[in-house]
Design a protein around this motif. Structure first.
Motif, mmCIF file in Angstrom:
data_model
loop_
_atom_site.group_PDB
_atom_site.id
_atom_site.type_symbol
_atom_site.label_atom_id
_atom_site.label_comp_id
_atom_site.label_asym_id
_atom_site.label_seq_id
_atom_site.Cartn_x
_atom_site.Cartn_y
_atom_site.Cartn_z
ATOM 1 N N LEU A 1 -27.624 -10.784 -4.545
ATOM 2 C CA LEU A 1 -28.069 -11.690 -5.593
ATOM 3 C C LEU A 1 -27.135 -11.616 -6.800
ATOM 4 N N PRO A 2 -27.140 -12.648 -7.648
ATOM 5 C CA PRO A 2 -26.220 -12.653 -8.795
ATOM 6 C C PRO A 2 -26.355 -11.446 -9.706
ATOM 7 N N ALA A 3 -27.584 -11.047 -10.039
ATOM 8 C CA ALA A 3 -27.754 -9.892 -10.928
ATOM 9 C C ALA A 3 -27.225 -8.623 -10.283
ATOM 10 N N GLY A 4 -27.504 -8.445 -9.001
ATOM 11 C CA GLY A 4 -27.078 -7.250 -8.301
ATOM 12 C C GLY A 4 -25.586 -7.167 -8.075
ATOM 13 N N SER A 5 -24.881 -8.284 -8.176
ATOM 14 C CA SER A 5 -23.429 -8.264 -8.089
ATOM 15 C C SER A 5 -22.788 -8.225 -9.473
ATOM 16 N N ALA A 6 -23.412 -8.871 -10.446
ATOM 17 C CA ALA A 6 -22.849 -8.874 -11.797
ATOM 18 C C ALA A 6 -22.955 -7.501 -12.456
ATOM 19 N N LEU A 7 -24.062 -6.792 -12.235
ATOM 20 C CA LEU A 7 -24.252 -5.496 -12.889
ATOM 21 C C LEU A 7 -23.202 -4.461 -12.484
ATOM 22 N N PRO A 8 -22.953 -4.236 -11.197
ATOM 23 C CA PRO A 8 -21.880 -3.288 -10.862
ATOM 24 C C PRO A 8 -20.506 -3.773 -11.275
ATOM 25 N N ALA A 9 -20.291 -5.091 -11.273
ATOM 26 C CA ALA A 9 -19.002 -5.616 -11.719
ATOM 27 C C ALA A 9 -18.774 -5.293 -13.196
ATOM 28 N N ILE A 10 -19.823 -5.447 -14.005
ATOM 29 C CA ILE A 10 -19.719 -5.121 -15.431
ATOM 30 C C ILE A 10 -19.557 -3.619 -15.622
ATOM 31 N N GLN A 11 -20.373 -2.852 -14.928
ATOM 32 C CA GLN A 11 -20.314 -1.394 -15.029
ATOM 33 C C GLN A 11 -18.927 -0.867 -14.675
ATOM 34 N N ASN A 12 -18.379 -1.330 -13.578
ATOM 35 C CA ASN A 12 -17.081 -0.841 -13.134
ATOM 36 C C ASN A 12 -15.936 -1.362 -13.995
ATOM 37 N N THR A 13 -16.099 -2.539 -14.567
ATOM 38 C CA THR A 13 -15.067 -3.081 -15.448
ATOM 39 C C THR A 13 -15.008 -2.323 -16.765
ATOM 40 N N VAL A 14 -16.165 -2.047 -17.335
ATOM 41 C CA VAL A 14 -16.212 -1.412 -18.652
ATOM 42 C C VAL A 14 -15.956 0.087 -18.572
ATOM 43 N N TYR A 15 -16.535 0.755 -17.581
ATOM 44 C CA TYR A 15 -16.500 2.214 -17.550
ATOM 45 C C TYR A 15 -15.520 2.807 -16.531
ATOM 46 N N PHE A 16 -15.134 2.023 -15.523
ATOM 47 C CA PHE A 16 -14.329 2.590 -14.442
ATOM 48 C C PHE A 16 -13.044 1.803 -14.196
ATOM 49 N N ASP A 17 -12.482 1.255 -15.244
ATOM 50 C CA ASP A 17 -11.154 0.636 -15.203
ATOM 51 C C ASP A 17 -11.033 -0.480 -14.175
ATOM 52 N N GLY A 18 -12.114 -1.168 -13.909
ATOM 53 C CA GLY A 18 -12.063 -2.314 -13.006
ATOM 54 C C GLY A 18 -11.991 -1.974 -11.538
ATOM 55 N N ASN A 19 -12.291 -0.748 -11.167
ATOM 56 C CA ASN A 19 -12.275 -0.365 -9.752
ATOM 57 C C ASN A 19 -13.527 -0.885 -9.038
ATOM 58 N N ALA A 20 -13.358 -1.215 -7.767
ATOM 59 C CA ALA A 20 -14.468 -1.621 -6.886
ATOM 60 C C ALA A 20 -15.253 -2.816 -7.430
ATOM 61 N N ILE A 21 -14.545 -3.832 -7.892
ATOM 62 C CA ILE A 21 -15.235 -5.037 -8.368
ATOM 63 C C ILE A 21 -14.972 -6.244 -7.468
ATOM 64 N N THR A 22 -14.146 -6.089 -6.448
ATOM 65 C CA THR A 22 -13.797 -7.238 -5.606
ATOM 66 C C THR A 22 -15.013 -7.822 -4.903
ATOM 67 N N THR A 23 -15.780 -6.979 -4.232
ATOM 68 C CA THR A 23 -16.954 -7.473 -3.493
ATOM 69 C C THR A 23 -17.993 -8.109 -4.416
ATOM 70 N N PRO A 24 -18.369 -7.475 -5.543
ATOM 71 C CA PRO A 24 -19.321 -8.151 -6.440
ATOM 72 C C PRO A 24 -18.819 -9.497 -6.948
ATOM 73 N N LEU A 25 -17.530 -9.592 -7.253
ATOM 74 C CA LEU A 25 -16.995 -10.866 -7.742
ATOM 75 C C LEU A 25 -16.984 -11.923 -6.645
ATOM 76 N N LEU A 26 -16.739 -11.524 -5.411
ATOM 77 C CA LEU A 26 -16.784 -12.478 -4.300
ATOM 78 C C LEU A 26 -18.202 -13.005 -4.096
ATOM 79 N N ILE A 27 -19.199 -12.137 -4.251
ATOM 80 C CA ILE A 27 -20.587 -12.580 -4.105
ATOM 81 C C ILE A 27 -20.956 -13.549 -5.220
ATOM 82 N N LEU A 28 -20.571 -13.222 -6.448
ATOM 83 C CA LEU A 28 -20.826 -14.138 -7.561
ATOM 84 C C LEU A 28 -20.129 -15.476 -7.341
ATOM 85 N N SER A 29 -18.891 -15.430 -6.879
ATOM 86 C CA SER A 29 -18.134 -16.664 -6.629
ATOM 87 C C SER A 29 -18.799 -17.494 -5.539
#
Length: 270
Positions: A199-227
């Protein structure tokens, strides 16, 4: 220890136990979620005591002092989802119901950029809750707002109020709860966590978390789901131009039946 730290920051593991003398070190990251981290520390400490080991805890990526529970990302997502769903309903049933579907898509795109810019400005420089990656935050926010608005608008055009209600319930109450970000995806039922990731929330939350706190690692799959949600919503809304479903609240004109206010009786009154 450096290998454990890198594995956590690159989102390969959530925690790592490093054998050392005189005590072992448990490397964690509260930025991964304070509830999940506390549970991991409690379990590891209990095991260490049972085995007669000493255990030290090292937090390799702490949460900022003004957001000790890591709830800002949840508020950021809800602050985008809720007005986006409201805007979708108003666009279809009120001020945009006479617009062509492609015009509605352009309005949705403009809205998504605007609301994401406002949310990012409040979360980063104004409040200082989600700092360090404003452009990444803005991009994820824009994609989330567009996906939610386009999907809700398409559901309202194709299935009326019932379709819109189902999307609203799926995106906010179910989507946020099943995301597992506040408790951790391993602390809820596996099937529920899998639903949340789709779902959008479940993909956006880890994407935000990993972007802000983990230097953008592991955001490909959440962004693909949002897209995928954004594309599906845009295509469904664009298909309205082909199949012309009625706008919610409008009435179909039956063939052969004169419109209200027309016909001989109306001519006689004039």
């Amino acid at each position: 220890m450096q290998a454990a730290r890198n594995a956590i920051l690159e989102r390969e593991v959530n925690a790592a136990l490093v054998p050392a003398t005189p005590r072992h070190v448990l490397a964690v990251a509260t930025a991964n979620g304070s509830a999940a981290t506390n549970a991991t520390v409690a379990d590891a400490t209990a095991v260490a005591r049972a085995d007669g080991m000493q255990l030290a805890v090292q937090n390799v990526r702490p949460l900022p002092p003004n957001d000790p529970q890591g709830l800002s990302q949840v508020f950021f997502v809800i602050a985008l989802l809720a007005p986006s769903l409201v805007f979708a309903n108003l666009l279809v049933t009120r001020f945009g119901k006479v617009m062509h579907p492609f015009g509605q898509l352009l309005a949705i795109a403009a809205y998504a950029v605007l609301v994401a810019a406002v949310a990012t400005a409040l979360a980063d420089p104004a409040i200082g809750a989600l700092t360090g990656a404003p452009w990444g935050l803005f991009g994820i926010g824009t994609l989330l707002a567009f996906a939610a608005t386009a999907t809700a608008a398409a559901a309202a055009r194709w299935a009326g109020g019932l379709g819109y209600l189902l999307v609203f319930l799926l995106f906010i109450p179910v989507g946020v709860a099943s995301s597992g970000t506040t408790l951790g995806p391993h602390m809820i039922a596996p099937w529920y966590a899998d639903l949340g990731k789709a779902l959008p929330a479940g993909s956006a939350l880890p994407a935000i978390q990993n972007t802000v706190y983990f230097d953008g690692n592991a955001i490909t799959t959440p962004l693909l789901i949002l897209s995928a949600w954004a594309l599906a919503g845009a295509v469904a809304l664009a298909l309205v131009a082909v199949f012309h479903p009625p706008t919610p609240g409008s009435r179909r004109q039956h063939p052969g039946r004169p419109a209200a206010g027309s016909g001989p009786a109306a001519d006689a009154r004039t």
